[in-house]
Design a protein around this motif. Structure first.
Motif, PDB file in Angstrom:
ATOM      1  N   THR A 204      -1.560  -9.628  -6.329  1.00 37.34           N
ATOM      2  CA  THR A 204      -2.612  -8.839  -5.690  1.00 37.34           C
ATOM      3  C   THR A 204      -3.795  -8.693  -6.643  1.00 37.34           C
ATOM      4  OG1 THR A 204      -1.854  -6.677  -6.478  1.00 37.34           O
ATOM      5  CG2 THR A 204      -0.797  -7.546  -4.492  1.00 37.34           C
TER       6      THR A 204
ATOM      7  N   ARG B  69       0.813  -1.211   0.000  1.00 34.56           N
ATOM      8  CA  ARG B  69       0.000   0.000   0.000  1.00 34.56           C
ATOM      9  C   ARG B  69       0.855   1.273   0.000  1.00 34.56           C
ATOM     10  NH1 ARG B  69      -5.355  -0.247   0.931  1.00 34.56           N
ATOM     11  NH2 ARG B  69      -5.319   1.845   1.825  1.00 34.56           N
TER      12      ARG B  69
ATOM     13  N   GLY C  74      -5.512  -1.785  -3.606  1.00 36.38           N
ATOM     14  CA  GLY C  74      -6.636  -2.721  -3.667  1.00 36.38           C
ATOM     15  C   GLY C  74      -6.619  -3.686  -2.502  1.00 36.38           C
ATOM     16  N   THR C  75      -5.443  -3.970  -1.969  1.00 36.98           N
ATOM     17  CA  THR C  75      -5.297  -4.808  -0.775  1.00 36.98           C
ATOM     18  C   THR C  75      -5.622  -3.950   0.432  1.00 36.98           C
ATOM     19  OG1 THR C  75      -3.536  -6.042  -1.903  1.00 36.98           O
ATOM     20  CG2 THR C  75      -3.730  -6.329   0.475  1.00 36.98           C
ATOM     21  N   LYS C  76      -6.677  -4.304   1.168  1.00 35.20           N
ATOM     22  CA  LYS C  76      -7.209  -3.434   2.225  1.00 35.20           C
ATOM     23  C   LYS C  76      -6.674  -3.803   3.600  1.00 35.20           C
ATOM     24  CE  LYS C  76      -9.842  -1.578  -0.907  1.00 35.20           C
ATOM     25  NZ  LYS C  76      -9.411  -0.305  -1.517  1.00 35.20           N
TER      26      LYS C  76
ATOM     27  N   GLN D 250     -13.276 -12.655 -10.868  1.00 31.78           N
ATOM     28  CA  GLN D 250     -13.874 -11.320 -10.766  1.00 31.78           C
ATOM     29  C   GLN D 250     -15.182 -11.244 -11.545  1.00 31.78           C
ATOM     30  OE1 GLN D 250     -10.286  -9.388 -12.307  1.00 31.78           O
ATOM     31  NE2 GLN D 250     -10.141  -8.196 -10.403  1.00 31.78           N
TER      32      GLN D 250
ATOM     33  N   PRO E  59     -11.862  -7.463  -2.558  1.00 32.37           N
ATOM     34  CA  PRO E  59     -10.546  -7.837  -3.082  1.00 32.37           C
ATOM     35  C   PRO E  59      -9.955  -9.060  -2.385  1.00 32.37           C
ATOM     36  CG  PRO E  59     -10.682  -5.458  -2.812  1.00 32.37           C
ATOM     37  CD  PRO E  59     -11.907  -6.028  -2.169  1.00 32.37           C
TER      38      PRO E  59
ATOM     39  N   GLU F 277      -4.929  -6.193  -8.118  1.00 29.17           N
ATOM     40  CA  GLU F 277      -4.661  -5.352  -9.291  1.00 29.17           C
ATOM     41  C   GLU F 277      -4.087  -6.152 -10.461  1.00 29.17           C
ATOM     42  OE1 GLU F 277      -4.182  -2.502  -5.769  1.00 29.17           O
ATOM     43  OE2 GLU F 277      -3.600  -4.557  -6.246  1.00 29.17           O
TER      44      GLU F 277
END
Length: 492
Positions: free
Chosen positions: A84, A30, A37-39, A98, A114, A86
């Protein structure tokens, strides 16, 4: 020796030297890459919002596993591929996982999506039939508070029904080649003697480094140590990672026993334990989540000495031994002797857990194990129990009874075991004294998971259940089957 780590991102080798010993993979993605996108959700490996896929080359093929990026240290990524959310789509074309999530309405607010997509990406690439039970096991580490799981499971069934057919499968040959190239035999040491991340390549190298830095923190899967950083805010200036030590991840059938290296993960060990007894396999299935079992190790579960670890009571009941190494010297002791008191183990400065020896059951032995927790999946035990009975003509000649969550350490019930010798499982009156003896063996405490009274009464009930089942009662009468399992059978 190498003073950098190297990993793959989108087919490109990334070499990194400027990172802290406990910098997490989530922070790297991040804050450095901008791959947001990885939270970040719970930041303790429970919610799955930070799930990424880690690819490794194994036997000439690519294997992808889900991990919680929030509690993985970036240094542990050496020699691996990081994928990831993305990375999945190709231009405007969504990845099959997806697309299925969109088509079957598997997302609402989108915060958890995600991580769910990445877990399903690893299932998409796994050699596993996507039954409802398999899917729910795979998703147990991904929490969703608004969509509900039915459309997510439907998306998984639709996307994962056939063989993998995406850019990752098409490029698997090139990817394994790059990862094999990265898998050199050099030790890694990034930093200086006061602050470093190290990843030795041999057991001798590990022993030498830890003997020189006994104040360092050993890390295998970081499913425990990661929380020391993210939740306890502990400063761990010296990290020694075990994941690159050759042979330390071995799991070997030695005939009458199974040898387990200290860096072998739960997932790697589980089939061998299930072969000893189905109860072992079922408890392993419920340890943490797929994310945790992909990274966490049985050796670490023993080494850190938690009184509520799931594996120690089972290992104690089986009569397992732990191998410890200090420099060039090794010693072996029973697992129950390793635990001295709360937070204290029989391990000298610079000494580390090298492996475990787990005996198989003899023909005259019966094993049972039960985990009691508030939540069925991905929960810490309130009580963990394990029993091994040796029988001769329907009479117990030897008993090993162990509990977790009942004392400051995982512990055998010596008084109870003595009362069981001579008892007949089919005659309840003969083992009633053993139930009462549990109060001699344990003085449990009450906490947020269970009261002291509940723990003691439940321990008695679990011992009685083990004896009743040993006497021949069908498990359909003694074990509760939840709606989740009924649905899994109906739709599997």
């Amino acid at each position: 020796m190498r003073d950098t780590i190297r990993f793959l991102r989108n087919g490109r080798i990334v070499e990194l030297a400027d990172f802290g010993p406990t910098e997490t993979l989530l922070d790297y993605l991040r804050l450095r890459e901008g791959a947001v996108g990885t939270k970040e959700g719970c930041n303790e490996g429970d919610c799955g919002a930070c799930t990424v896929a880690i690819g490794t080359s194994e036997g000439g093929r690519m294997v992808y596993r889900p991990v919680n990026a929030c509690i993985q240290f970036v240094g542990m990524m050496d020699g691996k591929e990081i994928v990831t959310v993305e990375d999945l789509a190709e231009g405007e074309d969504l990845h099959p996982v997806q697309a299925a999530m969109v088509d079957l309405h598997g997302s609402q607010c989108g915060f958890c999506t995600p991580g769910i997509v990445m877990s399903l990406f690893t299932l998409y690439h796994a050699d596993a039939e996507p039954t409802r039970r398999t899917i729910t096991d795979w998703l147990a580490g991904n929490l969703c508070r608004c969509t509900g799981y039915r459309p997510i499971v439907d998306a998984a069934k639709a996307a994962c029904a056939g063989p993998a057919d995406d850019k990752f499968s098409a490029e698997a040959g090139a990817t394994t080649g790059l990862l094999d190239f990265l898998a050199d035999r050099r030790d890694i040491f990034v930093g200086d003697d006061e602050r470093f991340f190290a990843a030795p390549r041999t057991v001798d190298g590990l022993a030498d480094l830890y003997a020189r830095h006994p104040d360092a923190t050993l890390v295998a899967g970081a499913t425990d140590v990661g929380l020391w950083v993210t939740k306890q805010m502990r400063s761990l200036p010296k990290i020694i990672h075990l994941g690159r030590v050759l042979g330390m991840d071995r799991v070997e059938d030695a005939g009458n026993a199974v040898l387990i290296g200290a860096a072998a993960t739960y997932d790697e060990v589980a089939p061998h334990m299930a072969a000893i007894d189905p109860d072992l396999g079922e408890v392993f299935r419920r340890i943490g989540s797929k994310h945790v079992r992909s990274a966490g190790t049985v050796g670490g579960n023993v080494a850190n000495g938690s009184p509520i670890g799931d594996t120690p009571p089972m290992l104690i009941a089986l009569g397992a031994a732990v191998e410890l190494r200090l420099g060039d010297d090794s010693r072996v002791l029973p697992v129950e002797s390793y635990f001295i008191d709360y937070g204290k183990q029989d391990r000298r400065p610079g000494e580390f857990v090298a492996g475990l020896l787990v005996p198989k059951l003899a023909e005259d032995q019966v094993f049972r194990a039960y985990k009691i927790s508030k939540r069925f999946d991905q929960d810490i035990s309130a009580i963990m129990s394990a029993f091994r009975f040796t029988l001769d003509g329907g009479v117990i000649t030897e008993a090993r009874v162990a509990f977790g969550g009942m004392a400051a350490t995982p512990k055998r019930a010596a008084a109870t075991e003595a009362k069981l010798v001579g008892a007949r499982p089919g005659q309840a009156g003969s083992w009633t004294p053993a139930l009462e003896a549990l109060a001699e063996d344990f003085r449990p405490i009450g906490d947020m998971r269970a009261s002291a009274e509940y723990r003691l009464e439940t321990a008695r009930a679990l011992l009685a259940k083990a004896l009743v089942e040993t006497a021949g009662a069908p498990t359909s009468m003694t074990r509760v089957v939840g709606h989740r399992e009924i649905e899994a059978t109906a739709h599997g």
